[in-house]
Design an enzyme around this catalytic site. Structure first.
Site, PDB file in Angstrom:
ATOM      1  N   TRP A   1      11.034  -2.983  -1.094  1.00 27.19           N
ATOM      2  CA  TRP A   1      11.419  -2.622   0.276  1.00 27.19           C
ATOM      3  C   TRP A   1      11.172  -3.703   1.300  1.00 27.19           C
ATOM      4  O   TRP A   1      11.611  -3.574   2.443  1.00 27.19           O
ATOM      5  CB  TRP A   1      10.689  -1.342   0.723  1.00 27.19           C
ATOM      6  N   ASN A   2      10.467  -4.768   0.925  1.00 30.09           N
ATOM      7  CA  ASN A   2      10.050  -5.667   2.017  1.00 30.09           C
ATOM      8  C   ASN A   2      11.181  -6.542   2.554  1.00 30.09           C
ATOM      9  O   ASN A   2      11.310  -6.703   3.762  1.00 30.09           O
ATOM     10  CB  ASN A   2       8.811  -6.477   1.628  1.00 30.09           C
TER      11      ASN A   2
ATOM     12  N   GLU B   1       9.912 -10.994 -10.587  1.00 27.49           N
ATOM     13  CA  GLU B   1       9.287 -11.634  -9.412  1.00 27.49           C
ATOM     14  C   GLU B   1       8.279 -10.626  -8.893  1.00 27.49           C
ATOM     15  O   GLU B   1       8.661  -9.595  -8.339  1.00 27.49           O
ATOM     16  CB  GLU B   1      10.339 -11.937  -8.337  1.00 27.49           C
ATOM     17  N   LEU B   2       6.986 -10.943  -9.049  1.00 31.44           N
ATOM     18  CA  LEU B   2       5.972  -9.905  -8.836  1.00 31.44           C
ATOM     19  C   LEU B   2       5.023 -10.265  -7.692  1.00 31.44           C
ATOM     20  O   LEU B   2       5.397 -10.991  -6.785  1.00 31.44           O
ATOM     21  CB  LEU B   2       5.238  -9.668 -10.157  1.00 31.44           C
TER      22      LEU B   2
ATOM     23  N   GLY C   1       9.208  -6.743  -7.482  1.00 28.39           N
ATOM     24  CA  GLY C   1       8.381  -5.619  -7.067  1.00 28.39           C
ATOM     25  C   GLY C   1       6.941  -5.852  -7.492  1.00 28.39           C
ATOM     26  O   GLY C   1       6.527  -6.998  -7.708  1.00 28.39           O
TER      27      GLY C   1
ATOM     28  N   GLU D   1      -3.831  -7.432  -4.773  1.00 25.18           N
ATOM     29  CA  GLU D   1      -2.837  -7.616  -3.716  1.00 25.18           C
ATOM     30  C   GLU D   1      -2.872  -6.431  -2.741  1.00 25.18           C
ATOM     31  O   GLU D   1      -2.737  -5.285  -3.152  1.00 25.18           O
ATOM     32  CB  GLU D   1      -1.446  -7.713  -4.334  1.00 25.18           C
TER      33      GLU D   1
HETATM   34  P1  NAD Z   1       7.465  -1.274  -6.586  1.00 24.10           P
HETATM   35  O1  NAD Z   1       7.195  -2.018  -7.842  1.00 24.10           O
HETATM   36  O2  NAD Z   1       6.730  -0.026  -6.343  1.00 24.10           O
HETATM   37  O3  NAD Z   1       9.009  -0.879  -6.505  1.00 24.10           O
HETATM   38  C1  NAD Z   1      10.021  -1.848  -6.634  1.00 24.10           C
HETATM   39  C2  NAD Z   1      11.278  -1.186  -7.159  1.00 24.10           C
HETATM   40  O4  NAD Z   1      11.055  -0.750  -8.480  1.00 24.10           O
HETATM   41  C3  NAD Z   1      11.727   0.037  -6.368  1.00 24.10           C
HETATM   42  O5  NAD Z   1      13.129   0.019  -6.295  1.00 24.10           O
HETATM   43  C4  NAD Z   1      11.238   1.187  -7.232  1.00 24.10           C
HETATM   44  O6  NAD Z   1      11.975   2.376  -7.078  1.00 24.10           O
HETATM   45  C5  NAD Z   1      11.435   0.619  -8.617  1.00 24.10           C
HETATM   46  N1  NAD Z   1      10.579   1.191  -9.666  1.00 24.10           N
HETATM   47  C6  NAD Z   1       9.325   1.667  -9.544  1.00 24.10           C
HETATM   48  N2  NAD Z   1       8.858   2.056 -10.751  1.00 24.10           N
HETATM   49  C7  NAD Z   1       9.833   1.806 -11.652  1.00 24.10           C
HETATM   50  C8  NAD Z   1       9.962   1.962 -13.063  1.00 24.10           C
HETATM   51  N3  NAD Z   1       8.963   2.438 -13.800  1.00 24.10           N
HETATM   52  N4  NAD Z   1      11.097   1.579 -13.652  1.00 24.10           N
HETATM   53  C9  NAD Z   1      12.109   1.059 -12.934  1.00 24.10           C
HETATM   54  N5  NAD Z   1      12.071   0.894 -11.594  1.00 24.10           N
HETATM   55  C10 NAD Z   1      10.927   1.253 -10.964  1.00 24.10           C
HETATM   56  O7  NAD Z   1       7.258  -2.346  -5.431  1.00 24.10           O
HETATM   57  P2  NAD Z   1       7.370  -2.109  -3.860  1.00 24.10           P
HETATM   58  O8  NAD Z   1       6.175  -1.322  -3.437  1.00 24.10           O
HETATM   59  O9  NAD Z   1       8.725  -1.634  -3.502  1.00 24.10           O
HETATM   60  O10 NAD Z   1       7.239  -3.626  -3.330  1.00 24.10           O
HETATM   61  C11 NAD Z   1       6.040  -4.267  -3.147  1.00 24.10           C
HETATM   62  C12 NAD Z   1       5.708  -5.186  -4.326  1.00 24.10           C
HETATM   63  O11 NAD Z   1       6.761  -6.120  -4.547  1.00 24.10           O
HETATM   64  C13 NAD Z   1       4.490  -6.039  -4.053  1.00 24.10           C
HETATM   65  O12 NAD Z   1       3.636  -6.042  -5.175  1.00 24.10           O
HETATM   66  C14 NAD Z   1       5.052  -7.424  -3.838  1.00 24.10           C
HETATM   67  O13 NAD Z   1       4.185  -8.484  -4.101  1.00 24.10           O
HETATM   68  C15 NAD Z   1       6.239  -7.427  -4.716  1.00 24.10           C
HETATM   69  N6  NAD Z   1       7.215  -8.436  -4.269  1.00 24.10           N
HETATM   70  C16 NAD Z   1       7.393  -9.576  -5.016  1.00 24.10           C
HETATM   71  C17 NAD Z   1       8.263 -10.560  -4.588  1.00 24.10           C
HETATM   72  C18 NAD Z   1       8.488 -11.813  -5.397  1.00 24.10           C
HETATM   73  O14 NAD Z   1       9.531 -12.427  -5.227  1.00 24.10           O
HETATM   74  N7  NAD Z   1       7.579 -12.216  -6.261  1.00 24.10           N
HETATM   75  C19 NAD Z   1       8.976 -10.374  -3.425  1.00 24.10           C
HETATM   76  C20 NAD Z   1       8.771  -9.224  -2.689  1.00 24.10           C
HETATM   77  C21 NAD Z   1       7.904  -8.254  -3.142  1.00 24.10           C
END
Ligand code: NAD
Length: 486
Positions: A149-150, A247-248, A225, A379
């Site tokens: 979402w960010n 990308e985590l 995510g 984090e």
């Molecule tokens: P999240 O992992 O909770 O969700 C990300 C996406 O994954 C959402 O669309 C969600 O619905 C989906 N999802 C969740 N569980 C799933 C599953 N089991 N199977 C398939 N899809 C699933 O992350 P968030 O809270 O939306 O975002 C924040 C995180 O993202 C932070 O940890 C941040 O560091 C990371 N992030 C990383 C980067 C990068 O480029 N490295 C960039 C931005 C954000």
């Protein structure tokens, strides 16, 4: 309220179930979004598969695909303000930050358009005189993209521009918290003239994402995510040997040496952690400061933090917006409590902003943090800075690398030898010298360790959306011994 659907096979579809998406600034619903089902995922993957295998997209040359990518870039450039307004309304990030992103994002399409018809194979110097051997880089197939979402638009376009240039097709599952900009992008992809089925969107909760990961018709999952989600996705994808790029998260060190320009470094530290309310994967959440300048730098940072203006993300004077959603606010406040219990000293902030309330948390600075504390290891994904002192270069590198993550790092020094020496030893996918939080379509981006797998952006990213095929051409025409290899 505006209504947004799923996109399957070139059409925006309403669905039985819808969900309201909230504006984090006032926590009011502002749009409705169709909720997809496992059946929708299946239809979307089939549409993407059909578009990949037959029809106009499959028949297009790379040069023709590049022309479509450029047209899409032009449309995004035209609509950057509108897209920024929508994304800011959906995720609470500053309008000026979102506008900067959307005005820059067309470059991803232009750059990858330039690469599309330069995906050349090799003619391999053959060890057998009667064989010519050459390679082809063929598009990988159907990509499932799952985004957070960010920065939903930016993080999708990191994948999409390279993947479309390679000739792949997409099914996207945006975050349930911020789906709108992805549907808006689908409308513009349609307007640009991409054939039906090339870009599909299925909205919904994590279960919809899991259905996409588990679908046998998907060739690659491109995910951004949280690290824990990335691990689950990698494990699920392994069952079908579906390719993954991840990308985590991060816990990036921002290292200030005593010889740095302290005013510039203080500014970089504040930008590193408080821009975007700390909700960036590359946030400089661990500030490592050489003992000799620790107090002087901390004073500057606290002073600057105190003056940060919180408020309406649409107001150009605002410097920090709200947290993007309620669970995220709760997570940030929990980590603030953890830091206090661990003995870190709170120097500023530490609570929900008393004037604004809602999802607004104060920018928060903790000093006397030890790298073993949870606040230094996990984090937070919010505006919480941990300041950690160090003695010398060796200790700075040891603390910086003492993390399971490795997304980004920065070094602040005026000593050019030290700057490069330290940059080379840091285990992070991106290192800035006397800067923080800069990205480019031309530079690879990704993480070491638990910050991810693979790289986005740059010349090589397009290769991550291809398979390499070796073709052997027999030149003599003579029969061979059928029972001998080669
Ligand atoms: P999240 O992992 O909770 O969700 C990300 C996406 O994954 C959402 O669309 C969600 O619905 C989906 N999802 C969740 N569980 C799933 C599953 N089991 N199977 C398939 N899809 C699933 O992350 P968030 O809270 O939306 O975002 C924040 C995180 O993202 C932070 O940890 C941040 O560091 C990371 N992030 C990383 C980067 C990068 O480029 N490295 C960039 C931005 C954000």
């Amino acid at each position: 309220m505006p209504a947004y659907g799923n996109w399957i096979n070139g059409r925006e579809e309403a669905s039985g179930a819808t969900c309201e998406t909230l504006n984090p600034y006032n926590q009011q619903p502002w749009a409705t979004v169709a909720q997809g089902t496992v059946q929708d995922v299946d239809r979307a993957v089939r549409a993407a598969r059909a578009a990949f295998e037959q029809g106009p997209w499959a028949a297009m040359t790379a040069t023709e695909r590049a022309a479509l990518l450029r047209r899409l870039g032009d449309i995004i450039k035209r609509d950057a303000q509108e897209l920024a307004r929508i994304e800011s309304t959906d995720n609470g990030k500053l309008y000026k930050e979102m506008l900067g992103q959307w005005q820059y994002l067309p470059e991803w399409f232009y750059y990858n358009a330039g690469l599309a018809d330069k995906l050349q194979g090799d003619v391999i110097p053959s060890d057998r005189p009667n064989f010519m051997i050459y390679t082809r880089h063929e598009p990988l197939g159907v990509v499932g993209a799952i985004t957070p979402w960010n920065s939903p638009g930016l993080l999708l376009i990191f994948k999409l521009a390279a993947g479309l240039a390679a000739g792949c097709t997409f099914v996207v599952k945006p975050s349930e918290h911020t789906p709108v900009s992805t549907v808006e992008l689908a409308r513009r992809i349609h307007e640009a003239g991409f054939p039906p089925g090339v870009f599909n969107v299925v909205n919904g909760p994590p279960e919809v994402g899991a259905a996409l990961v588990g679908h046998p018709g998907i060739d690659k999952i491109a995910f951004t995510g949280a690290t824990e989600t990335g691990k689950k996705i990698a494990a699920q994808a392994a069952r079908n040997l579906t390719r993954v790029s991840l990308e985590l998260g991060g816990k990036s060190p921002n290292i200030v040496f005593a010889d740095a320009d302290l005013d510039v470094a203080a500014n970089g530290a504040v930008a590193g952690i408080f821009a975007a309310t700390g909700q960036t994967c590359m946030a400089g959440s661990r500030l490592l400061v050489q003992q000799d300048v620790h107090d002087a730098l901390l004073d500057r940072i606290v002073e600057q933090t105190r003056s940060i203006k919180l408020g309406d993300p649409m107001d150009p004077a605002t410097q920090m917006g709200p947290c993007a959603n309620e669970p995220q606010l709760r997570k940030v406040l929990e980590y603030i409590d953890v830091a206090r219990q661990e003995g870190a000293s709170l120097k500023y902030g530490g609570q929900v902003d008393p004037a604004l309330g809602g999802l607004f948390v104060q920018p928060t600075v903790f000093a006397n943090v030890h790298n073993a504390m949870r606040i230094a290891r996990e984090e937070v994904f919010g505006p919480v800075l941990s300041v950690i002192p160090f003695k010398d270069e060796e200790e700075a590198i040891r603390i910086a690398n003492d993390t399971r993550f490795g997304l980004a790092a920065a070094v602040w020094t005026q000593n050019v030898h030290r700057a490069h020496r330290v940059a080379h030893r840091l285990r992070a996918g991106t290192v800035w010298i006397n800067a923080y939080r800069v990205v480019s379509f031309a530079a690879p981006f990704g993480g070491y360790g638990e910050s991810g797998l693979g790289r986005e952006n740059g010349v090589d990213a397009i290769r991550e959306f291809t398979e390499t095929k070796s073709v052997y051409v027999e030149l003599s025409g003579a029969p061979r011994d059928p029972f001998k290899l080669g």
